[in-house]
Design a protein around this motif. Structure first.
Motif, PDB file in Angstrom:
ATOM      1  N   SER A 173       7.208  26.710  71.970  1.00  0.00           N
ATOM      2  CA  SER A 173       6.222  27.227  72.917  1.00  0.00           C
ATOM      3  C   SER A 173       5.563  26.070  73.643  1.00  0.00           C
ATOM      4  O   SER A 173       5.443  24.958  73.105  1.00  0.00           O
ATOM      5  CB  SER A 173       5.146  28.045  72.188  1.00  0.00           C
ATOM      6  N   ARG A 174       5.143  26.335  74.892  1.00  0.00           N
ATOM      7  CA  ARG A 174       4.383  25.312  75.622  1.00  0.00           C
ATOM      8  C   ARG A 174       3.035  25.071  74.966  1.00  0.00           C
ATOM      9  O   ARG A 174       2.500  23.975  75.017  1.00  0.00           O
ATOM     10  CB  ARG A 174       4.191  25.733  77.083  1.00  0.00           C
ATOM     11  N   LYS A 175       2.450  26.133  74.375  1.00  0.00           N
ATOM     12  CA  LYS A 175       1.146  26.017  73.717  1.00  0.00           C
ATOM     13  C   LYS A 175       1.266  26.572  72.303  1.00  0.00           C
ATOM     14  O   LYS A 175       1.531  27.755  72.112  1.00  0.00           O
ATOM     15  CB  LYS A 175       0.072  26.766  74.496  1.00  0.00           C
ATOM     16  N   LEU A 176       1.066  25.726  71.322  1.00  0.00           N
ATOM     17  CA  LEU A 176       1.247  26.099  69.928  1.00  0.00           C
ATOM     18  C   LEU A 176       0.344  27.256  69.521  1.00  0.00           C
ATOM     19  O   LEU A 176       0.788  28.194  68.844  1.00  0.00           O
ATOM     20  CB  LEU A 176       0.974  24.886  69.042  1.00  0.00           C
ATOM     21  N   ALA A 177      -0.907  27.216  69.939  1.00  0.00           N
ATOM     22  CA  ALA A 177      -1.861  28.253  69.534  1.00  0.00           C
ATOM     23  C   ALA A 177      -1.435  29.628  70.033  1.00  0.00           C
ATOM     24  O   ALA A 177      -1.602  30.639  69.336  1.00  0.00           O
ATOM     25  CB  ALA A 177      -3.256  27.914  70.057  1.00  0.00           C
ATOM     26  N   THR A 178      -0.859  29.675  71.244  1.00  0.00           N
ATOM     27  CA  THR A 178      -0.405  30.948  71.800  1.00  0.00           C
ATOM     28  C   THR A 178       0.743  31.523  70.976  1.00  0.00           C
ATOM     29  O   THR A 178       0.756  32.710  70.633  1.00  0.00           O
ATOM     30  CB  THR A 178       0.060  30.758  73.257  1.00  0.00           C
ATOM     31  N   ALA A 179       1.707  30.692  70.641  1.00  0.00           N
ATOM     32  CA  ALA A 179       2.863  31.149  69.875  1.00  0.00           C
ATOM     33  C   ALA A 179       2.474  31.587  68.472  1.00  0.00           C
ATOM     34  O   ALA A 179       3.000  32.572  67.944  1.00  0.00           O
ATOM     35  CB  ALA A 179       3.908  30.043  69.806  1.00  0.00           C
ATOM     36  N   GLN A 180       1.544  30.880  67.860  1.00  0.00           N
ATOM     37  CA  GLN A 180       1.172  31.190  66.484  1.00  0.00           C
ATOM     38  C   GLN A 180       0.530  32.571  66.346  1.00  0.00           C
ATOM     39  O   GLN A 180       0.526  33.147  65.255  1.00  0.00           O
ATOM     40  CB  GLN A 180       0.243  30.107  65.937  1.00  0.00           C
ATOM     41  N   LYS A 181       0.015  33.105  67.440  1.00  0.00           N
ATOM     42  CA  LYS A 181      -0.560  34.454  67.408  1.00  0.00           C
ATOM     43  C   LYS A 181       0.500  35.516  67.112  1.00  0.00           C
ATOM     44  O   LYS A 181       0.174  36.621  66.683  1.00  0.00           O
ATOM     45  CB  LYS A 181      -1.250  34.759  68.733  1.00  0.00           C
ATOM     46  N   LEU A 182       1.765  35.171  67.363  1.00  0.00           N
ATOM     47  CA  LEU A 182       2.836  36.117  67.086  1.00  0.00           C
ATOM     48  C   LEU A 182       2.888  36.483  65.604  1.00  0.00           C
ATOM     49  O   LEU A 182       3.323  37.581  65.245  1.00  0.00           O
ATOM     50  CB  LEU A 182       4.187  35.529  67.510  1.00  0.00           C
ATOM     51  N   LYS A 183       2.448  35.574  64.736  1.00  0.00           N
ATOM     52  CA  LYS A 183       2.501  35.826  63.292  1.00  0.00           C
ATOM     53  C   LYS A 183       1.660  37.024  62.869  1.00  0.00           C
ATOM     54  O   LYS A 183       1.898  37.601  61.812  1.00  0.00           O
ATOM     55  CB  LYS A 183       2.030  34.583  62.523  1.00  0.00           C
ATOM     56  N   ASP A 184       0.669  37.375  63.678  1.00  0.00           N
ATOM     57  CA  ASP A 184      -0.230  38.467  63.314  1.00  0.00           C
ATOM     58  C   ASP A 184       0.277  39.834  63.760  1.00  0.00           C
ATOM     59  O   ASP A 184      -0.325  40.856  63.423  1.00  0.00           O
ATOM     60  CB  ASP A 184      -1.620  38.229  63.918  1.00  0.00           C
ATOM     61  N   LEU A 185       1.366  39.869  64.519  1.00  0.00           N
ATOM     62  CA  LEU A 185       1.893  41.142  65.006  1.00  0.00           C
ATOM     63  C   LEU A 185       2.679  41.846  63.901  1.00  0.00           C
ATOM     64  O   LEU A 185       3.295  41.212  63.041  1.00  0.00           O
ATOM     65  CB  LEU A 185       2.770  40.916  66.233  1.00  0.00           C
ATOM     66  N   PRO A 186       2.673  43.189  63.899  1.00  0.00           N
ATOM     67  CA  PRO A 186       3.255  43.952  62.789  1.00  0.00           C
ATOM     68  C   PRO A 186       4.696  43.616  62.450  1.00  0.00           C
ATOM     69  O   PRO A 186       5.066  43.609  61.277  1.00  0.00           O
ATOM     70  CB  PRO A 186       3.123  45.409  63.279  1.00  0.00           C
ATOM     71  N   SER A 187       5.517  43.344  63.460  1.00  0.00           N
ATOM     72  CA  SER A 187       6.932  43.079  63.193  1.00  0.00           C
ATOM     73  C   SER A 187       7.182  41.698  62.596  1.00  0.00           C
ATOM     74  O   SER A 187       8.247  41.447  62.027  1.00  0.00           O
ATOM     75  CB  SER A 187       7.747  43.215  64.492  1.00  0.00           C
ATOM     76  N   ILE A 188       6.220  40.804  62.728  1.00  0.00           N
ATOM     77  CA  ILE A 188       6.389  39.423  62.266  1.00  0.00           C
ATOM     78  C   ILE A 188       5.623  39.161  60.964  1.00  0.00           C
ATOM     79  O   ILE A 188       6.077  38.382  60.126  1.00  0.00           O
ATOM     80  CB  ILE A 188       5.914  38.430  63.345  1.00  0.00           C
ATOM     81  N   LYS A 189       4.496  39.832  60.796  1.00  0.00           N
ATOM     82  CA  LYS A 189       3.593  39.543  59.676  1.00  0.00           C
ATOM     83  C   LYS A 189       4.275  39.556  58.304  1.00  0.00           C
ATOM     84  O   LYS A 189       4.021  38.662  57.479  1.00  0.00           O
ATOM     85  CB  LYS A 189       2.422  40.535  59.700  1.00  0.00           C
ATOM     86  N   PRO A 190       5.155  40.515  58.018  1.00  0.00           N
ATOM     87  CA  PRO A 190       5.789  40.517  56.681  1.00  0.00           C
ATOM     88  C   PRO A 190       6.714  39.322  56.441  1.00  0.00           C
ATOM     89  O   PRO A 190       7.091  39.053  55.304  1.00  0.00           O
ATOM     90  CB  PRO A 190       6.589  41.830  56.679  1.00  0.00           C
TER      91      PRO A 190
END
Length: 348
Positions: free
Chosen positions: A35-52
């Motif tokens: 990702s161009r911005k690490l903080a933006t990409a890391q938010k993906l971890k909180d989405l339902p399909s990624i969290k588990p």
């Protein structure tokens, strides 16, 4: 439990990229997201399909993907690369400031070549899967059906019209040609596979508002505006594909045996579906929402039909494509969920 192979992916915050990321994680892969911005990409971890699967995903910041050697560190020790990031048609780049080469051509070509060069330096890489587009294809005179190797002529940059869709298609053709030349002119220790999606429709989990779903540049935008009653004047593709199917094609291409480097696979539901059928599907699947005005309908959209042959993809990669009702259920279903949630929260 043993760890799965390591995959590096670009464009994971986008429509196709996120669906592919989620499927890779579900299938047990370890995935490194750029990702161009690490903080933006890391938010993906909180989405339902990624969290588990949070323990299977890591992130790396690449501020300038066009820089020389930008990907060298990012792909160390990875076995597979899935390159999805590329400029999309964006109406905000119009008028006198429209620079086709800057906004479209250069990022598309350098994205491909930069990763292919980086892969040459990494002995662990086995395969690179590149997201192209059916925009690289063109039917020949007297030919009704278009296959994955019916390549369109490659334009000169100076001849590309200053129009988002024309620039997008041209950038894909130029990037595809550049990748083909790289494969032909270099002795590679890895395979290269190209995925050619048609007009992608379906739920986009990172999008969290109905307005963003309608305004964010993507192929989803056309369907959402259509069901809102927008009357489009320019033809839009009527060769559709469900985003989940596009993700499935990417992962299947990554895993497939007996691949010839440089092969292309179309991701498209056969046959084309006229836009009037979209409205019929919405009425069938969401009658209550049509009646109460959440889905006003009445939109118009001229069809642009290619007649794509995706049989090779089904035969070789085993992906069966879903029809328009599944696409409407996925995308329009998300839109309805967002609108109803916003109304309950008093945001509409």
């Amino acid at each position: 439990m043993s760890k799965g192979p390591q995959v590096f992916i670009t464009g994971a915050s986008g429509h196709i990229g996120f669906a592919t990321l989620a499927l890779l994680l579900k299938k047990g892969y370890q995935v490194r997201v750029s990702s161009r911005k690490l903080a933006t990409a890391q938010k993906l971890k909180d989405l339902p399909s990624i969290k588990p699967y949070a323990e299977q995903v890591s992130f790396i910041e690449i501020p300038d993907a066009l820089a020389d050697n930008a990907y060298d560190e990012a792909i160390k020790d990875v076995e597979y690369i899935v390159h999805i990031a590329s400029p999309l048609p964006d109406d905000s780049h119009t008028g006198t400031d429209f620079d086709v080469e800057k906004y479209y051509v250069e990022p598309a070509i350098q994205g491909n070549i930069g990763l292919l060069k980086a892969a040459q330096k990494s002995p662990t890489v086995k395969r690179v899967v590149i997201t192209a587009s059916v925009a690289v294809l063109e039917g020949k005179e007297g030919q009704e059906i278009i296959g994955p190797d019916d390549l369109a002529p490659v334009p000169a940059v100076k001849d590309i019209p200053q129009h988002p869709w024309a620039a997008y298609g041209a950038s894909k053709r130029l990037a595809n040609a550049a990748a083909d030349d790289f494969v032909k002119n270099n002795k590679l220790h890895y395979d290269v596979v190209h995925i050619l999606p048609s007009y992608v429709q379906g739920r986009n989990e990172p999008v969290t508002s109905s307005r963003e779903l309608a305004d964010r540049p993507s192929s989803n935008q056309t369907m959402i505006k259509f069901i809102q009653g927008y009357k489009e004047t320019e033809p839009r593709p009527a060769d559709f594909v469900l985003v989940d199917d596009v993700a499935a094609v990417h992962v299947a291409a990554l895993e497939a045996k007996h691949i010839v480097s440089g092969e292309r696979f179309i991701a498209a539901y056969p046959p084309p579906v006229p836009w009037v059928e979209v409205e019929k599907a919405v009425k069938k699947l969401f009658p209550k929402e049509v009646e109460n005005g959440i889905l006003p309908l009445g939109g118009e959209c001229p069809d642009r039909i290619m007649h794509l042959d995706s049989s090779k993809t089904t035969e070789r990669l085993g992906v069966q494509f879903h029809g328009i009702e599944d696409m409407v259920k996925s995308l329009v279903g998300q839109y309805v969920e967002l609108v109803e949630k916003e109304r309950k929260e008093g945001k509409n």
